[in-house]
Design an enzyme around this catalytic site. Structure first.
Site, PDB file in Angstrom:
ATOM      1  N   GLU A  75      28.221  52.237  58.799  1.00 18.70           N
ATOM      2  CA  GLU A  75      28.532  50.445  58.192  1.00 18.70           C
ATOM      3  C   GLU A  75      29.760  49.431  58.377  1.00 18.70           C
ATOM      4  O   GLU A  75      29.522  49.445  59.444  1.00 18.70           O
ATOM      5  CB  GLU A  75      30.122  51.182  57.566  1.00 18.70           C
ATOM      6  CG  GLU A  75      29.715  52.726  56.695  1.00 18.70           C
ATOM      7  CD  GLU A  75      31.249  52.454  55.512  1.00 18.70           C
ATOM      8  OE1 GLU A  75      31.556  52.875  54.471  1.00 18.70           O
ATOM      9  OE2 GLU A  75      32.403  52.964  56.558  1.00 18.70           O
ATOM     10  N   HIS A  94      36.813  44.014  47.896  1.00 17.70           N
ATOM     11  CA  HIS A  94      35.560  44.648  47.838  1.00 17.70           C
ATOM     12  C   HIS A  94      34.690  43.292  47.614  1.00 17.70           C
ATOM     13  O   HIS A  94      35.014  43.296  46.095  1.00 17.70           O
ATOM     14  CB  HIS A  94      35.739  45.528  48.132  1.00 17.70           C
ATOM     15  CG  HIS A  94      34.232  46.454  47.895  1.00 17.70           C
ATOM     16  ND1 HIS A  94      33.040  46.411  47.808  1.00 17.70           N
ATOM     17  CD2 HIS A  94      33.982  47.161  48.637  1.00 17.70           C
ATOM     18  CE1 HIS A  94      31.810  47.343  48.017  1.00 17.70           C
ATOM     19  NE2 HIS A  94      33.289  48.229  49.511  1.00 17.70           N
ATOM     20  N   ARG A 116      31.720  41.967  54.692  1.00 21.86           N
ATOM     21  CA  ARG A 116      32.817  42.226  53.310  1.00 21.86           C
ATOM     22  C   ARG A 116      33.390  41.303  52.786  1.00 21.86           C
ATOM     23  O   ARG A 116      33.465  40.608  52.154  1.00 21.86           O
ATOM     24  CB  ARG A 116      33.297  43.368  53.575  1.00 21.86           C
ATOM     25  CG  ARG A 116      33.880  43.716  52.709  1.00 21.86           C
ATOM     26  CD  ARG A 116      34.858  45.217  52.401  1.00 21.86           C
ATOM     27  NE  ARG A 116      33.699  46.436  52.538  1.00 21.86           N
ATOM     28  CZ  ARG A 116      33.788  47.620  52.398  1.00 21.86           C
ATOM     29  NH1 ARG A 116      35.238  47.696  52.348  1.00 21.86           N
ATOM     30  NH2 ARG A 116      33.552  49.269  52.456  1.00 21.86           N
ATOM     31  N   HIS A 146      41.169  45.550  47.468  1.00 26.53           N
ATOM     32  CA  HIS A 146      40.436  46.377  47.647  1.00 26.53           C
ATOM     33  C   HIS A 146      41.291  47.332  48.981  1.00 26.53           C
ATOM     34  O   HIS A 146      42.059  48.555  48.367  1.00 26.53           O
ATOM     35  CB  HIS A 146      38.848  46.638  48.717  1.00 26.53           C
ATOM     36  CG  HIS A 146      38.702  48.151  49.468  1.00 26.53           C
ATOM     37  ND1 HIS A 146      38.441  48.988  47.934  1.00 26.53           N
ATOM     38  CD2 HIS A 146      38.245  48.631  50.431  1.00 26.53           C
ATOM     39  CE1 HIS A 146      37.888  49.512  48.426  1.00 26.53           C
ATOM     40  NE2 HIS A 146      37.998  49.454  50.120  1.00 26.53           N
ATOM     41  N   ARG A 156      40.379  44.901  58.076  1.00 24.63           N
ATOM     42  CA  ARG A 156      40.314  46.613  58.114  1.00 24.63           C
ATOM     43  C   ARG A 156      38.884  46.869  58.513  1.00 24.63           C
ATOM     44  O   ARG A 156      38.161  46.287  58.279  1.00 24.63           O
ATOM     45  CB  ARG A 156      40.650  47.100  57.148  1.00 24.63           C
ATOM     46  CG  ARG A 156      40.412  48.818  57.405  1.00 24.63           C
ATOM     47  CD  ARG A 156      41.073  49.579  55.989  1.00 24.63           C
ATOM     48  NE  ARG A 156      39.698  49.002  54.590  1.00 24.63           N
ATOM     49  CZ  ARG A 156      39.537  49.971  54.229  1.00 24.63           C
ATOM     50  NH1 ARG A 156      39.022  50.980  54.156  1.00 24.63           N
ATOM     51  NH2 ARG A 156      38.087  49.760  53.513  1.00 24.63           N
TER      52      ARG A 156
HETATM   53  C1  LIG Z   1      37.779  53.080  46.021  1.00 23.16           C
HETATM   54  C2  LIG Z   1      38.452  52.991  47.499  1.00 23.16           C
HETATM   55  C3  LIG Z   1      37.061  53.404  48.285  1.00 23.16           C
HETATM   56  C4  LIG Z   1      37.345  53.750  49.160  1.00 23.16           C
HETATM   57  N1  LIG Z   1      37.600  54.334  50.515  1.00 23.16           N
HETATM   58  C5  LIG Z   1      37.738  54.504  52.069  1.00 23.16           C
HETATM   59  C6  LIG Z   1      36.810  54.696  52.762  1.00 23.16           C
HETATM   60  O1  LIG Z   1      35.309  56.021  52.376  1.00 23.16           O
HETATM   61  N2  LIG Z   1      37.171  55.931  53.835  1.00 23.16           N
HETATM   62  C7  LIG Z   1      38.458  54.637  54.385  1.00 23.16           C
HETATM   63  O2  LIG Z   1      38.832  54.947  55.406  1.00 23.16           O
HETATM   64  N3  LIG Z   1      39.332  54.504  53.870  1.00 23.16           N
HETATM   65  C8  LIG Z   1      38.822  53.960  52.264  1.00 23.16           C
HETATM   66  N4  LIG Z   1      39.722  53.406  51.384  1.00 23.16           N
HETATM   67  C9  LIG Z   1      41.022  53.105  51.646  1.00 23.16           C
HETATM   68  C10 LIG Z   1      41.445  54.906  51.360  1.00 23.16           C
HETATM   69  O3  LIG Z   1      41.279  55.379  50.416  1.00 23.16           O
HETATM   70  C11 LIG Z   1      43.301  53.798  51.880  1.00 23.16           C
HETATM   71  O4  LIG Z   1      43.551  52.850  52.159  1.00 23.16           O
HETATM   72  C12 LIG Z   1      43.893  55.480  52.096  1.00 23.16           C
HETATM   73  O5  LIG Z   1      43.799  56.367  50.600  1.00 23.16           O
HETATM   74  C13 LIG Z   1      45.727  54.951  51.519  1.00 23.16           C
HETATM   75  O6  LIG Z   1      46.263  56.743  51.621  1.00 23.16           O
HETATM   76  P1  LIG Z   1      47.509  56.332  51.695  1.00 23.16           P
HETATM   77  O7  LIG Z   1      47.852  58.208  51.521  1.00 23.16           O
HETATM   78  O8  LIG Z   1      48.724  55.558  52.566  1.00 23.16           O
HETATM   79  O9  LIG Z   1      48.346  55.748  49.291  1.00 23.16           O
HETATM   80  P2  LIG Z   1      47.250  56.639  48.627  1.00 23.16           P
HETATM   81  O10 LIG Z   1      46.131  57.612  48.263  1.00 23.16           O
HETATM   82  O11 LIG Z   1      47.086  55.443  47.362  1.00 23.16           O
HETATM   83  O12 LIG Z   1      48.697  57.468  47.227  1.00 23.16           O
HETATM   84  C14 LIG Z   1      49.992  57.235  46.821  1.00 23.16           C
HETATM   85  C15 LIG Z   1      50.307  57.849  47.249  1.00 23.16           C
HETATM   86  O13 LIG Z   1      52.034  57.438  46.463  1.00 23.16           O
HETATM   87  C16 LIG Z   1      52.433  58.283  45.194  1.00 23.16           C
HETATM   88  N5  LIG Z   1      53.316  56.847  45.098  1.00 23.16           N
HETATM   89  C17 LIG Z   1      53.275  55.607  44.812  1.00 23.16           C
HETATM   90  N6  LIG Z   1      54.433  55.407  44.423  1.00 23.16           N
HETATM   91  C18 LIG Z   1      55.036  55.874  44.796  1.00 23.16           C
HETATM   92  C19 LIG Z   1      56.839  55.879  44.062  1.00 23.16           C
HETATM   93  N7  LIG Z   1      57.006  55.502  43.388  1.00 23.16           N
HETATM   94  N8  LIG Z   1      57.297  57.202  43.971  1.00 23.16           N
HETATM   95  C20 LIG Z   1      56.377  58.608  43.873  1.00 23.16           C
HETATM   96  N9  LIG Z   1      55.247  58.469  44.295  1.00 23.16           N
HETATM   97  C21 LIG Z   1      54.523  57.104  44.684  1.00 23.16           C
HETATM   98  C22 LIG Z   1      51.199  58.283  44.746  1.00 23.16           C
HETATM   99  O14 LIG Z   1      51.795  58.762  43.481  1.00 23.16           O
HETATM  100  C23 LIG Z   1      49.891  58.922  45.645  1.00 23.16           C
HETATM  101  O15 LIG Z   1      50.182  60.281  46.063  1.00 23.16           O
HETATM  102  C24 LIG Z   1      38.785  53.197  50.192  1.00 23.16           C
HETATM  103  C25 LIG Z   1      39.744  52.484  48.814  1.00 23.16           C
HETATM  104  C26 LIG Z   1      39.386  52.895  47.630  1.00 23.16           C
HETATM  105  C27 LIG Z   1      40.335  52.401  46.920  1.00 23.16           C
END
Ligand SMILES: Cc1cc2nc3c(=O)[nH]c(=O)nc-3n(C[C@H](O)[C@H](O)[C@H](O)COP(=O)(O)OP(=O)(O)OC[C@H]3O[C@@H](n4cnc5c(N)ncnc54)[C@H](O)[C@@H]3O)c2cc1C
Length: 493
Positions: A112, A227, A273, A331, A366
């Protein structure tokens, strides 16, 4: 009595799930808004996870690419931790049941933007996030040390003598206070503060706003990655149109049919990007629309781009013979709560991990596919450190001595006020920023900030963007004279 109270982990994306698993044998109370990991950004990740596993690749090379992408604004110690732990993290995920795509018994590596070599492992093609998250969620569901409560919104932090001792949850209108031996926020990003985002609707920065209200220090809030190609079919959460499609030959055009990238960068449509996102944002503003022309490409759509094909068809667009409308969309948030290398925020008792956290690992931009990796590496580090932390349960419990204070997030904006916040952020904290627009936006939000926590969070982001007067990484200040003179030379890759 030692360690009876659970560690409270808020959020069931990859960061929260990894933290919960690694905290064993400590009891963990996992809280999330949605059942399983539905509603998380983790489920949506398409590209994959970066790791120097292939022959000819090295941890040093992964570090170098990460620093270059981050405009060297990164915390180098954390970058080294990330890259060094990447190979073992992939093996650990495999042991958790994630079947990464293979070719003849060997892992397949994708490449990528910004990576000097092919080092992205993926599962189920563009379904990596869903495969990884589902496997981890199953492991958590089977883990005896984790109690998982979903359908709860954490809207308050309980502090005892200035130290975070628990959370308040809203459970369908009923409030409940839960005490823990430590609190971990793993609540994801802030894309939903913008009019267009690739993030799920729940990625609205609720956890970040709460921690800031309680006095935790932020870091680098101004750095938001956009993005360049989200499917432009309205506002809110939009489907991602992967950059691999441009890799297969698709071209960006403005409403007049002109090529958006033209001679703007030697890599054309495959330029970094942030550069493509700025051009798309500008062209859409200037001409009214931007499209991705993938017509007539010699590709097997169902095999290579099933997710994009399905998303387009759902909106009546057949990309095989129709132009795909696209827009730049919020994004990923590089900034967040200031954390150290084991997720400690500046507020005692409060930890953060995943997209909400800012250890400085991503710097000002990132590197693609480093964020799921961050969730796994720093989630496991944090969980392991919590597992060895001794807490006096009596001292931490509800009846213990000390002054209790509840810091509440307060109400959020709704309806037209919420849309005004999003439009204002989309206008001023966009891929192209100026002091004038940022100041005006801050004035627009001033009355809203009295009404909603989300407007206060928006104001904090605007203030950071205003204060950083020179362009760096994704933060592009069009009024930065030095940068205007060198429009693309210092761009991140
Ligand atoms: C479309 C897309 C494609 C992507 N592709 C990639 C990729 O290919 N590779 C890569 O490395 N990254 C990618 N990313 C980025 C990556 O997916 C995210 O940065 C990462 O998954 C974030 O994980 P997290 O556990 O921090 O948060 P999240 O996975 O967003 O989880 C957050 C959690 O917190 C909970 N929550 C939030 N607020 C509250 C609250 N007040 N009370 C209770 N629960 C709450 C939500 O319900 C959820 O369960 C992508 C992102 C997107 C949107």
């Amino acid at each position: 009595m030692i360690g009876d109270l659970p560690v409270i982990v808020v959020g069931s994306g990859v960061a929260g799930l990894c933290t919960a698993l690694a905290a064993a044998p400590k009891p963990v109370l996992l809280l999330s808004r949605d059942p399983d990991a539905v509603g998380s950004a983790s489920m949506l990740a398409q590209g994959g996870i970066a790791a120097a596993l292939d022959r000819g690749d090295s941890i040093q090379a992964h570090v170098a690419d990460t620093l270059r992408a981050g405009a060297s604004h990164n915390d180098t110690h954390c970058v080294h931790l990330l890259a060094a732990a990447a190979p073992s993290s992939i093996r650990w995920l495999q042991s958790m049941g994630v079947a990464f795509d293979q070719d003849g018994g060997r892992l397949q590596f994708g490449r990528e933007g910004g990576h000097g070599v092919a080092r992205i492992v993926h599962a189920g093609g563009d379904a990596t996030g869903q495969r990884v998250t589902t496997a981890l969620a199953a492991a958590v569901a089977a883990a005896t040390h984790v109690q998982w409560r979903s359908d709860v919104d954490v809207d308050g932090l309980v502090l005892r003598d200035g130290c975070v001792a628990g959370v308040r949850v809203d459970n369908g209108g009923r409030s409940e206070t839960l005490f823990g031996s430590g609190v971990v926020l793993a609540t994801g990003g802030i894309g939903a503060l913008f009019p267009s985002t690739t993030n799920p609707p729940g990625a609205n920065g609720a956890g970040l706003a709460l921690a800031l209200a309680a006095g935790a220090a932020p870091r680098d809030l101004e750095f938001v990655q956009f993005h360049p190609t989200a499917l432009d079919v309205g506002v809110g959460s939009l489907s991602l149109v992967t950059e691999a499609l441009r890799g297969a030959g698709a071209r960006l055009r403005d409403a007049t049919g002109r090529l958006v990238m033209g001679d703007a960068h030697p890599l054309g449509d495959l330029a970094p990007r942030d550069i493509v996102a700025r051009r798309v944002w500008q062209a859409r503003r200037d001409t009214g629309a931007v499209t991705l022309d993938a017509r007539g490409l010699d590709i097997d759509w169902a095999q290579a781009f099933p997710t994009v094909l399905a998303a387009c068809l759902q909106h009546g667009i057949d990309p095989r013979w129709m132009l795909i409308p696209v827009t730049a969309a919020a994004h990923f948030h590089m900034g967040g709560l200031h954390t150290d290398d084991i997720g400690r925020t500046t507020l005692p008792g409060l930890h953060a991990v995943g997209e909400i956290a800012c250890s400085g690992v991503h710097g000002a931009n990132r590197l693609a596919s480093n964020s799921l990796l961050e969730c796994v590496v720093f989630g496991r580090r944090l969980g392991a450190s919590l597992a060895t932390q001794h807490t006096d349960a009596i001292a931490a419990s509800e009846g213990a001595a000390g002054t209790l204070e509840l810091v509440s997030r307060g109400p959020g904006l709704e309806g037209e006020a919420l849309q005004l916040l999003r439009d204002t952020m989309g206008h001023a904290a966009s891929p192209v920023r100026t002091a004038k627009a940022l100041l005006e936006a801050s004035e627009t939000l001033a009355p809203l900030a009295r009404l909603g926590w989300d407007a206060r969070l928006g104001q904090s982001i605007l203030a950071c963007a205003y204060r950083r007067q020179t362009s760096l990484g994704t933060h592009w200040r069009a009024d930065d004279a030095q940068r205007r003179a060198l429009p693309l030379k210092n761009a991140t890759t």
